[in-house]
Design a protein around this motif. Structure first.
Motif, PDB file in Angstrom:
ATOM      1  N   GLN A  72       0.962  -1.104   0.062  1.00 23.08           N
ATOM      2  CA  GLN A  72       0.222   0.101  -0.044  1.00 23.08           C
ATOM      3  C   GLN A  72       0.837   1.352  -0.018  1.00 23.08           C
ATOM      4  OE1 GLN A  72      -3.747   0.120   0.043  1.00 23.08           O
ATOM      5  NE2 GLN A  72      -2.782   1.906  -0.744  1.00 23.08           N
ATOM      6  N   TRP A  73       1.992   1.166   0.676  1.00 20.99           N
ATOM      7  CA  TRP A  73       2.779   2.421   0.808  1.00 20.99           C
ATOM      8  C   TRP A  73       3.477   2.922  -0.490  1.00 20.99           C
ATOM      9  CZ3 TRP A  73       6.973   5.083  -0.007  1.00 20.99           C
ATOM     10  CH2 TRP A  73       7.693   5.946   0.822  1.00 20.99           C
ATOM     11  N   ARG A 116      -3.458   1.524  12.921  1.00 25.30           N
ATOM     12  CA  ARG A 116      -2.587   1.181  14.059  1.00 25.30           C
ATOM     13  C   ARG A 116      -1.266   0.480  13.066  1.00 25.30           C
ATOM     14  NH1 ARG A 116      -4.574   1.082  19.070  1.00 25.30           N
ATOM     15  NH2 ARG A 116      -2.997  -0.290  19.881  1.00 25.30           N
ATOM     16  N   PHE A 117      -0.190   0.698  14.013  1.00 23.09           N
ATOM     17  CA  PHE A 117       0.965   0.063  13.221  1.00 23.09           C
ATOM     18  C   PHE A 117       1.579  -1.046  14.359  1.00 23.09           C
ATOM     19  CE2 PHE A 117       5.692   0.651  12.893  1.00 23.09           C
ATOM     20  CZ  PHE A 117       5.724  -0.142  11.468  1.00 23.09           C
ATOM     21  N   LEU A 118       1.613  -2.246  13.410  1.00 21.35           N
ATOM     22  CA  LEU A 118       2.161  -3.352  14.237  1.00 21.35           C
ATOM     23  C   LEU A 118       1.284  -3.778  15.497  1.00 21.35           C
ATOM     24  CD1 LEU A 118       5.795  -2.430  14.557  1.00 21.35           C
ATOM     25  CD2 LEU A 118       4.798  -3.796  12.841  1.00 21.35           C
ATOM     26  N   VAL A 151      -7.703   6.588   5.827  1.00 21.14           N
ATOM     27  CA  VAL A 151      -7.148   5.498   6.807  1.00 21.14           C
ATOM     28  C   VAL A 151      -7.493   4.364   6.438  1.00 21.14           C
ATOM     29  CG1 VAL A 151      -7.407   5.003   9.265  1.00 21.14           C
ATOM     30  CG2 VAL A 151      -7.720   7.321   8.840  1.00 21.14           C
ATOM     31  N   PHE A 152      -6.279   3.660   6.450  1.00 19.65           N
ATOM     32  CA  PHE A 152      -6.583   2.165   6.159  1.00 19.65           C
ATOM     33  C   PHE A 152      -6.637   1.369   7.283  1.00 19.65           C
ATOM     34  CE2 PHE A 152      -4.385   4.187   2.652  1.00 19.65           C
ATOM     35  CZ  PHE A 152      -5.060   3.836   1.399  1.00 19.65           C
ATOM     36  N   GLY A 153      -7.706   0.615   7.551  1.00 20.76           N
ATOM     37  CA  GLY A 153      -7.848  -0.025   8.842  1.00 20.76           C
ATOM     38  C   GLY A 153      -9.498   0.159   9.430  1.00 20.76           C
ATOM     39  N   GLY A 162     -12.272   5.999   4.462  1.00 17.51           N
ATOM     40  CA  GLY A 162     -11.601   4.586   4.615  1.00 17.51           C
ATOM     41  C   GLY A 162     -11.251   4.419   3.416  1.00 17.51           C
ATOM     42  N   ALA A 163     -10.614   3.151   3.070  1.00 13.43           N
ATOM     43  CA  ALA A 163      -9.993   2.972   1.795  1.00 13.43           C
ATOM     44  C   ALA A 163     -10.974   2.748   0.932  1.00 13.43           C
ATOM     45  CB  ALA A 163      -9.159   1.438   1.895  1.00 13.43           C
ATOM     46  N   ALA A 164     -12.211   1.989   0.904  1.00  9.57           N
ATOM     47  CA  ALA A 164     -13.201   1.849  -0.194  1.00  9.57           C
ATOM     48  C   ALA A 164     -13.814   3.256  -0.364  1.00  9.57           C
ATOM     49  CB  ALA A 164     -14.086   1.023   0.485  1.00  9.57           C
TER      50      ALA A 164
END
Length: 542
Positions: A72-73, A116-118, A151-153, A162-164
């Motif tokens: 994604q990045w 959130r990351f990790l 925001v992805f998540g 959101g992504a969609a």
């Protein structure tokens, strides 16, 4: 800077299009969130670019990216680049103050992030602290230029998309509008603003062009021997130029596969390289040592033949002998040079590649100057590394005084110490600011570290200067030992005493378990300033 001297001026969109045309079925990107061939990557980039146009983003505007290494990045970066948007990648270790400064100072209009990351770092929570308006309506009062948050998540705040929902923004953008937007992008446009540390309270934003980043990627790929058959594993963070230029773009320019992970874990890295049959890799001293020390390590399960590293001769020797990377190359550079200035060539003799003696890329020039007089020093004499040519930054964003201090008379003053041989080979010695004086004598930490690394028990060595009432400063060393090895501080100091001048011998030496708790950067580099503070406290020298 004249972009015509870059061996691959781009812009980035044309290079991606060519790769997809020539290598459509080759793996392009493999990460924790999936894998894409070059044709699939192109499709995803087109969809994402249309959505960016749907948001109203225009040529030259800045977008931020806050997420770990992922497919994604890369898709976001390539899509933004194709429209002439400037990408501002944020370090995943940044906290609220750094994030707030970066978003404001770099004029970020749209931020793309994961919630959130990790599964432990709450990026949305951090953003709420910086700009509460993400829970109501953007733009807000704290970040008046930030108009869009994607925001992805699962946790998407009220003012975010959101992504969609984001991708749906591109449904009404016709192909002709996308093509028209891309037609205005030129090689000298800013491709990325790279945060780099400095003497200021907050990091500076280094402006790098399409031509400079792609040109360095092309040069490095040639000297590494990277080709469309290669599978290149690099856990280098994409928010750093070792991840963007030296990983993503190095793979892209010759149609190789880039395999990565969201964070570096030695066991995971070895498993990925084995599973994906990776032929190339990159890392630094710490990363390679962690992999070599991993329980059950077996180089026979790897398919490595080369790559690049910024590492000592002793460690590179182990990378060759134990990991099989016989074509490994050495590299030196900095963000302000996109980021590489000198590089080995895999076709050179191994001994030359191991000792860190490297040559410049065509069109770049290196000079080693006396830091006090500014005059060139004789061949083999240490001095400040200065460079000029097509790979240099356009400047620090909105920091004209710092730009003028770094770029003087067309030369980039790196703040690094090195030597230049009569035949034009550069050897990096260390940061000028890391140098210290012992009773009037200059000591480069790297020089003492190289001596310590020759001891068979030592895995990693770090040296800093600490206060001394008589001599001003004296060397202090911290070392980790190889698994199963034992050595006392007295023994290691005696080892140094027999091999280097007395003023370079560590006055203090401590064996530590690791450097993680003392201070490491996101790219697994040890932070000398934090190590010095730790030493002063541990040794009671404050």
């Amino acid at each position: 800077m004249t972009v015509t001297t870059s061996p691959l001026p781009g812009p980035l969109w044309t290079v991606l299009s060519d790769a997809a045309q020539h290598y459509p079925d080759n793996d392009a990107l493999i990460a924790d969130d999936g894998r894409l061939t070059y044709s699939q990557l192109l499709d995803q980039v087109n969809i994402t670019a249309r959505a960016m146009l749907g948001l109203g983003l225009q040529l030259g505007e800045h977008i931020g990216v806050l997420m770990g290494n992922s497919v994604q990045w890369a898709v976001i970066w390539y899509a933004a680049a194709s429209l002439g948007l400037v990408c501002v990648p944020f370090n995943t270790r940044f906290r609220s103050d750094e994030l707030s400064y970066g978003l404001a100072h770099e004029d970020v209009r749209a931020l793309f992030c994961v919630d959130r990351f990790l599964n432990k770092i709450d990026f949305v929570g951090m953003l709420e602290a910086v700009e509460p308006a993400i829970n109501t309506e953007l733009p807000g009062t704290h970040l008046p230029l930030l108009e869009h948050l994607v925001v992805f998540g699962q946790h998407v705040p009220t003012a975010g998309l959101g992504a969609a929902a984001f991708l749906e923004m591109g449904n009404h953008i016709p192909p002709a509008e996308l093509a028209a937007a891309r037609a205005h992008v030129v090689p000298d446009d800013t491709l990325l603003i790279q945060f780099t540390s400095g003497t200021t309270a907050f990091p500076k934003g280094v402006m790098l062009s399409h031509a400079s980043m792609l040109g360095i990627a092309k040069c490095v790929a040639v000297r590494m021997g990277a080709g469309p058959q290669d599978r290149y594993f690099s856990p280098r963070p994409f928010y750093h130029v070792a991840g963007s230029t030296m990983s993503l773009l190095v793979a892209l320019v010759h149609g190789a596969a880039l395999i990565t992970s969201a964070t570096f874990d030695p066991a995971q890295a070895l498993a990925i390289m084995e599973r994906e049959q990776c032929t190339l890799t990159s890392g630094n001293d710490t990363m390679f040592l962690m992999m070599l020390a991993e329980p059950g390590f077996s180089g026979q399960r790897l398919s490595l033949r080369g790559g690049w590293a910024a590492a000592s001769p002793q460690i590179l020797h182990d990378v060759v002998e134990k990991m099989g990377a016989k074509d490994i190359c050495n590299a030196y550079g900095l963000s302000e040079a996109s980021p590489n200035l000198v590089f080995s060539d895999y076709r050179e003799p191994l001994a030359l590649r191991l000792n860190g003696s490297m040559t410049t890329h065509q069109g770049l020039e290196i000079s080693v100057l006396d830091p006090d007089s500014g005059q060139p020093v004789p061949a083999g004499t240490p001095g400040e590394i200065c460079a000029r040519g097509w790979s240099l930054m356009k400047g620090y964003y909105k920091l004209p005084e710092q730009t003028a201090a770094a770029l003087r008379d067309g030369w980039l003053h790196t703040g690094d110490l090195g030597t230049l041989s009569a035949d034009g080979r550069l050897q990096f010695i260390g940061r000028l600011k890391d140098m210290f004086r012992v009773g009037g004598e200059n000591v480069a930490p790297l020089e003492v570290e190289q001596v310590l690394l020759k001891h068979p028990a030592i895995e990693l060595a770090q040296v800093i200067g600490v206060p001394d009432p008589r001599l001003g400063e004296v060397p202090a060393a911290f070392v980790t030992l190889k698994h199963g090895s034992l050595a006392s501080s007295e023994e290691l100091i005696a080892f140094c005493k027999a091999r280097c001048a007395n003023f370079k011998v560590p006055r203090y030496l401590q064996v530590v378990e690791d450097f993680e708790s003392i201070g490491m950067t996101g790219s697994s580099k040890i932070q000398k300033n934090r190590l010095r503070d730790y030493a002063i406290a541990q040794l009671g020298l404050g």
